[in-house]
Design a protein around this motif. Structure first.
Motif, PDB file in Angstrom:
ATOM      1  N   LYS A   1       0.839  -1.193   0.000  1.00  0.00           N
ATOM      2  CA  LYS A   1       0.000   0.000   0.000  1.00  0.00           C
ATOM      3  C   LYS A   1       0.875   1.244   0.000  1.00  0.00           C
ATOM      4  CE  LYS A   1      -3.638  -2.370   2.610  1.00  0.00           C
ATOM      5  NZ  LYS A   1      -4.423  -2.403   3.876  1.00  0.00           N
ATOM      6  N   GLY A   2       0.866   1.959  -1.101  1.00  0.00           N
ATOM      7  CA  GLY A   2       1.553   3.236  -1.172  1.00  0.00           C
ATOM      8  C   GLY A   2       3.006   3.139  -1.584  1.00  0.00           C
ATOM      9  N   PRO A   3       3.548   4.243  -2.094  1.00  0.00           N
ATOM     10  CA  PRO A   3       4.937   4.266  -2.566  1.00  0.00           C
ATOM     11  C   PRO A   3       5.957   3.863  -1.515  1.00  0.00           C
ATOM     12  CG  PRO A   3       3.762   6.213  -3.328  1.00  0.00           C
ATOM     13  CD  PRO A   3       2.852   5.518  -2.355  1.00  0.00           C
ATOM     14  N   GLU A   4       5.684   4.180  -0.241  1.00  0.00           N
ATOM     15  CA  GLU A   4       6.672   3.846   0.783  1.00  0.00           C
ATOM     16  C   GLU A   4       6.840   2.332   0.930  1.00  0.00           C
ATOM     17  OE1 GLU A   4       2.745   4.644   2.835  1.00  0.00           O
ATOM     18  OE2 GLU A   4       3.958   5.613   1.285  1.00  0.00           O
ATOM     19  N   GLU A   5       5.756   1.573   0.787  1.00  0.00           N
ATOM     20  CA  GLU A   5       5.886   0.118   0.892  1.00  0.00           C
ATOM     21  C   GLU A   5       6.535  -0.472  -0.355  1.00  0.00           C
ATOM     22  OE1 GLU A   5       2.453  -1.991   2.280  1.00  0.00           O
ATOM     23  OE2 GLU A   5       2.608  -1.057   4.265  1.00  0.00           O
ATOM     24  N   PHE A   6       6.323   0.141  -1.505  1.00  0.00           N
ATOM     25  CA  PHE A   6       7.042  -0.287  -2.710  1.00  0.00           C
ATOM     26  C   PHE A   6       8.531   0.036  -2.568  1.00  0.00           C
ATOM     27  CE2 PHE A   6       2.849  -0.740  -4.410  1.00  0.00           C
ATOM     28  CZ  PHE A   6       2.967  -1.662  -5.444  1.00  0.00           C
ATOM     29  N   GLY A   7       8.840   1.150  -1.908  1.00  0.00           N
ATOM     30  CA  GLY A   7      10.235   1.472  -1.632  1.00  0.00           C
ATOM     31  C   GLY A   7      10.877   0.453  -0.705  1.00  0.00           C
ATOM     32  N   ALA A   8      10.114   0.000   0.292  1.00  0.00           N
ATOM     33  CA  ALA A   8      10.616  -1.029   1.208  1.00  0.00           C
ATOM     34  C   ALA A   8      10.872  -2.337   0.460  1.00  0.00           C
ATOM     35  CB  ALA A   8       9.620  -1.246   2.342  1.00  0.00           C
ATOM     36  N   LEU A   9       9.976  -2.687  -0.463  1.00  0.00           N
ATOM     37  CA  LEU A   9      10.188  -3.878  -1.288  1.00  0.00           C
ATOM     38  C   LEU A   9      11.472  -3.743  -2.098  1.00  0.00           C
ATOM     39  CD1 LEU A   9       9.380  -6.562  -2.630  1.00  0.00           C
ATOM     40  CD2 LEU A   9       7.999  -5.220  -4.248  1.00  0.00           C
TER      41      LEU A   9
ATOM     42  N   GLU B   1       3.391   6.244  -9.272  1.00  0.00           N
ATOM     43  CA  GLU B   1       4.190   6.645  -8.111  1.00  0.00           C
ATOM     44  C   GLU B   1       4.744   5.422  -7.385  1.00  0.00           C
ATOM     45  OE1 GLU B   1       4.664   9.551  -8.546  1.00  0.00           O
ATOM     46  OE2 GLU B   1       2.856  10.235  -9.542  1.00  0.00           O
ATOM     47  N   ASP B   2       3.962   4.351  -7.314  1.00  0.00           N
ATOM     48  CA  ASP B   2       4.439   3.110  -6.701  1.00  0.00           C
ATOM     49  C   ASP B   2       5.647   2.567  -7.464  1.00  0.00           C
ATOM     50  OD1 ASP B   2       2.298   3.186  -4.884  1.00  0.00           O
ATOM     51  OD2 ASP B   2       1.021   1.965  -6.179  1.00  0.00           O
TER      52      ASP B   2
END
Length: 228
Positions: free
Chosen positions: A30-38, A62-63
């Motif tokens: 959920k959200g760009p920050e979690e895609f960044g974590a991935l 954005e993701d």
């Protein structure tokens, strides 16, 4: 540019575009920050190899931008495929890793330092789109920032935001635009002690280049920290 041709090498060759590792994502992101974590998790494991990512049901621009910036920052992966999202259909390689919800949560914890407050907020690493600027303007409308809030943006995007009245709302809050640059390359060491950002890439360089303590979270949370 002069000949209209490029050498036949690297990722122009189909063989080099084939994935070497399957990344099975078991968590709903959920959200760009979690895609960044991935991107952080996958990048550190891949060490420059091309992955096929499976399990992501939907992702907006954005993701994908956040994932792209993070996966290359933390591991140098120059290309990725996402099953059902990116255009090339690829066979799954034998080597694989699984990414669970607990893995994502741990990566987010690792991107955060133990700090009570921050003195610098940076959004736009990579640069913000007009859509992101519009979202920021809605969150800042009628408010004043209490800390330094910088927003990284390309000049053509800033011009479009100017024409739509978005920039005016943001600037009236006291936030500042950093056009055609980023805190990654700005000489900020010693000027601030800590940074809040929604960019996993930004955390990497904030720590490594500027010795910042870091807060990593959503765009909304970063804005909240700027105005409180």
């Amino acid at each position: 540019a002069l000949t209209g041709k490029t050498p036949e090498y690297g990722f122009h060759l189909d063989e080099n575009r084939k994935p070497k590792v399957l990344v099975e994502v078991e968590a709903e992101l959920k959200g760009p920050e979690e895609f960044g974590a991935l991107g952080k998790i996958a990048g550190e494991f891949l060490e420059g190899r091309v992955p096929l990512i499976r399990g992501i049901k939907k992702a907006d621009t954005e993701d994908l931008k956040s994932l792209s910036a993070s996966i290359v920052t933390y591991g140098g992966a120059p290309l990725f495929h996402i099953e059902g999202i990116t255009p090339e259909e690829m066979e799954a390689p034998e080597e694989k890793i699984k990414v669970s919800r607990s893995d994502i949560d741990k990566a987010i914890r690792d991107l955060n330092d133990e700090i009570d407050d921050v003195d610098f907020i940076f959004l736009g690493c990579p640069h913000c789109s007009v859509e992101e600027l519009e979202k920021i303007s809605k969150l800042l409308k009628g408010k004043k920032v209490k800390k330094e809030l910088w927003i990284g943006v390309a000049r053509p995007v800033k011009k479009e935001a100017d024409e739509k009245g978005i920039s005016k709302i943001i600037e009236e809050s006291g936030a500042k635009f950093a056009c055609d640059t980023c805190h990654v390359v700005a000489p900020l060491k010693g000027r601030f002690k800590s940074i809040a950002t929604n960019s996993a890439k930004g955390v990497f360089y904030g720590r490594g280049k500027n010795d910042f303590k870091t807060f990593f979270g959503s765009l909304e949370k970063c804005i909240e920290m700027a105005v409180k």
